[in-house]
Design a protein around this motif. Structure first.
Motif, mmCIF file in Angstrom:
data_model
loop_
_atom_site.group_PDB
_atom_site.id
_atom_site.type_symbol
_atom_site.label_atom_id
_atom_site.label_comp_id
_atom_site.label_asym_id
_atom_site.label_seq_id
_atom_site.Cartn_x
_atom_site.Cartn_y
_atom_site.Cartn_z
ATOM 1 N N LYS A 13 -8.324 -2.824 9.838
ATOM 2 C CA LYS A 13 -7.661 -1.735 9.108
ATOM 3 C C LYS A 13 -7.647 -1.948 7.599
ATOM 4 O O LYS A 13 -7.887 -1.014 6.846
ATOM 5 C CB LYS A 13 -6.257 -1.470 9.648
ATOM 6 C CG LYS A 13 -5.302 -2.622 9.587
ATOM 7 C CD LYS A 13 -4.041 -2.339 10.391
ATOM 8 C CE LYS A 13 -3.147 -3.541 10.416
ATOM 9 N NZ LYS A 13 -3.732 -4.724 11.058
ATOM 10 N N SER A 14 -7.401 -3.163 7.135
ATOM 11 C CA SER A 14 -7.363 -3.402 5.680
ATOM 12 C C SER A 14 -8.736 -3.222 5.046
ATOM 13 O O SER A 14 -8.858 -2.585 3.990
ATOM 14 C CB SER A 14 -6.824 -4.804 5.375
ATOM 15 O OG SER A 14 -5.467 -4.886 5.719
ATOM 16 N N ALA A 17 -9.548 0.470 4.968
ATOM 17 C CA ALA A 17 -8.761 1.144 3.925
ATOM 18 C C ALA A 17 -9.349 0.875 2.542
ATOM 19 O O ALA A 17 -9.426 1.781 1.708
ATOM 20 C CB ALA A 17 -7.301 0.705 3.993
ATOM 21 N N THR A 33 2.430 -5.718 -0.145
ATOM 22 C CA THR A 33 3.798 -5.915 0.327
ATOM 23 C C THR A 33 4.088 -7.335 0.801
ATOM 24 O O THR A 33 5.239 -7.674 1.027
ATOM 25 C CB THR A 33 4.115 -4.940 1.475
ATOM 26 O OG1 THR A 33 3.233 -5.224 2.571
ATOM 27 C CG2 THR A 33 3.961 -3.495 1.027
ATOM 28 N N ASP A 81 -0.651 -1.708 1.454
ATOM 29 C CA ASP A 81 -1.033 -2.623 2.531
ATOM 30 C C ASP A 81 0.031 -3.694 2.645
ATOM 31 O O ASP A 81 0.065 -4.608 1.830
ATOM 32 C CB ASP A 81 -2.401 -3.232 2.254
ATOM 33 C CG ASP A 81 -3.023 -3.889 3.475
ATOM 34 O OD1 ASP A 81 -2.391 -3.886 4.549
ATOM 35 O OD2 ASP A 81 -4.138 -4.419 3.350
ATOM 36 N N CYS A 82 0.905 -3.647 3.590
ATOM 37 C CA CYS A 82 0.998 -2.662 4.651
ATOM 38 C C CYS A 82 2.465 -2.382 4.963
ATOM 39 O O CYS A 82 3.341 -3.148 4.590
ATOM 40 C CB CYS A 82 0.249 -3.127 5.898
ATOM 41 S SG CYS A 82 1.099 -4.340 6.916
ATOM 42 N N THR A 84 3.951 -2.501 7.823
ATOM 43 C CA THR A 84 4.498 -3.447 8.790
ATOM 44 C C THR A 84 5.159 -4.629 8.083
ATOM 45 O O THR A 84 6.291 -5.009 8.390
ATOM 46 C CB THR A 84 3.386 -3.971 9.719
ATOM 47 O OG1 THR A 84 2.633 -2.861 10.206
ATOM 48 C CG2 THR A 84 3.957 -4.781 10.863
ATOM 49 N N ILE A 117 -2.480 4.508 3.337
ATOM 50 C CA ILE A 117 -1.374 3.704 3.839
ATOM 51 C C ILE A 117 -1.848 2.945 5.073
ATOM 52 O O ILE A 117 -2.379 3.544 6.010
ATOM 53 C CB ILE A 117 -0.177 4.600 4.209
ATOM 54 C CG1 ILE A 117 0.242 5.458 3.009
ATOM 55 C CG2 ILE A 117 0.985 3.768 4.739
ATOM 56 C CD1 ILE A 117 1.084 6.659 3.371
ATOM 57 N N VAL A 118 -1.648 1.643 5.074
ATOM 58 C CA VAL A 118 -2.026 0.797 6.205
ATOM 59 C C VAL A 118 -0.758 0.392 6.951
ATOM 60 O O VAL A 118 0.255 0.053 6.334
ATOM 61 C CB VAL A 118 -2.783 -0.466 5.720
ATOM 62 C CG1 VAL A 118 -3.099 -1.400 6.886
ATOM 63 C CG2 VAL A 118 -4.051 -0.080 4.975
ATOM 64 N N SER A 119 -0.835 0.434 8.282
ATOM 65 C CA SER A 119 0.285 -0.007 9.103
ATOM 66 C C SER A 119 -0.244 -0.483 10.453
ATOM 67 O O SER A 119 -1.331 -0.086 10.875
ATOM 68 C CB SER A 119 1.289 1.135 9.301
ATOM 69 O OG SER A 119 2.471 0.664 9.932
ATOM 70 N N ASN A 120 0.538 -1.313 11.119
ATOM 71 C CA ASN A 120 0.155 -1.785 12.440
ATOM 72 C C ASN A 120 0.613 -0.816 13.509
ATOM 73 O O ASN A 120 1.722 -0.279 13.437
ATOM 74 C CB ASN A 120 0.769 -3.163 12.730
ATOM 75 C CG ASN A 120 0.071 -4.259 11.987
ATOM 76 O OD1 ASN A 120 0.106 -4.300 10.761
ATOM 77 N ND2 ASN A 120 -0.568 -5.147 12.707
ATOM 78 N N ASN A 144 5.822 5.051 11.542
ATOM 79 C CA ASN A 144 4.420 5.465 11.641
ATOM 80 C C ASN A 144 4.303 6.945 12.007
ATOM 81 O O ASN A 144 3.464 7.670 11.458
ATOM 82 C CB ASN A 144 3.670 4.609 12.658
ATOM 83 C CG ASN A 144 3.371 3.213 12.163
ATOM 84 O OD1 ASN A 144 3.435 2.929 10.968
ATOM 85 N ND2 ASN A 144 3.050 2.321 13.089
#
Length: 165
Positions: A13-14, A17, A33, A81-82, A84, A117-120, A144
């Motif tokens: 994902k990173s 992105a 973050t 990023d991110c 989570t 926006i990156v998230s788990n 999310n």
């Protein structure tokens, strides 16, 4: 344009992105973050910095993400990023999570530049037995959902491949 990139650990994902972000003009702002709580995380942060290269201006925002996001005056794209890790920081530092989440959603909604926006995606795992971890997982799942509603495009990363949702 607001884009959400979801995925599991090491799903790509990173990197995905960053590739998306590099398609936008400079200046590119990277909102990092993570905090280096231990040697492993410090090494991971260094690796991510190298991967970004010089094309990104990095801002370290382990807690005050909503405030920093609302203070950006101009950019070609911003990348968070991110979520989570940011949410984990809020839990760790015992912040008022609900207040921070509301502020973040308002900041995303009002952000007038391209935003990635990156998230788990942790909702595919078993329900955690520990109450605090379960609260964290539920908070992230709800966050999310709300962020996805604010985005024009959402991707789910699986084994390094992007699926459009």
């Amino acid at each position: 344009m607001k884009i959400l990139v979801l995925g599991g650990i090491k799903s790509g994902k990173s990197n995905f992105a960053l590739k998306l972000g590099n398609e936008f003009p400079e200046p590119r702002i990277f909102l990092a973050t993570a905090q280096a709580f231990n040697k492993e995380m410090a090494e991971k942060i260094k690796r991510h910095r190298r991967e970004r290269g010089q094309n990104w201006h990095t801002l370290e925002v382990p807690l005050e993400l909503p405030q920093i996001l609302s203070e950006i005056e101009s950019c070609g794209v911003a990348l968070i990023d991110c979520l989570t890790v940011w949410l984990g920081n809020l839990f760790y530092h015992q912040k008022d999570v609900d207040s921070y989440l509301k502020s973040l959603l308002d900041s995303i909604k009002n952000f007038s530049y391209p935003l990635i926006i990156v998230s788990n995606e942790i909702g595919l795992a078993p329900v955690p037995a520990d109450k605090e971890i379960r609260m964290f997982a539920e908070s992230l799942g709800l966050l999310n959902q709300k962020v996805a509603r604010l985005c024009e495009r959402t991707y789910l990363m699986v084994a390094g491949r992007a699926l459009i949702i």
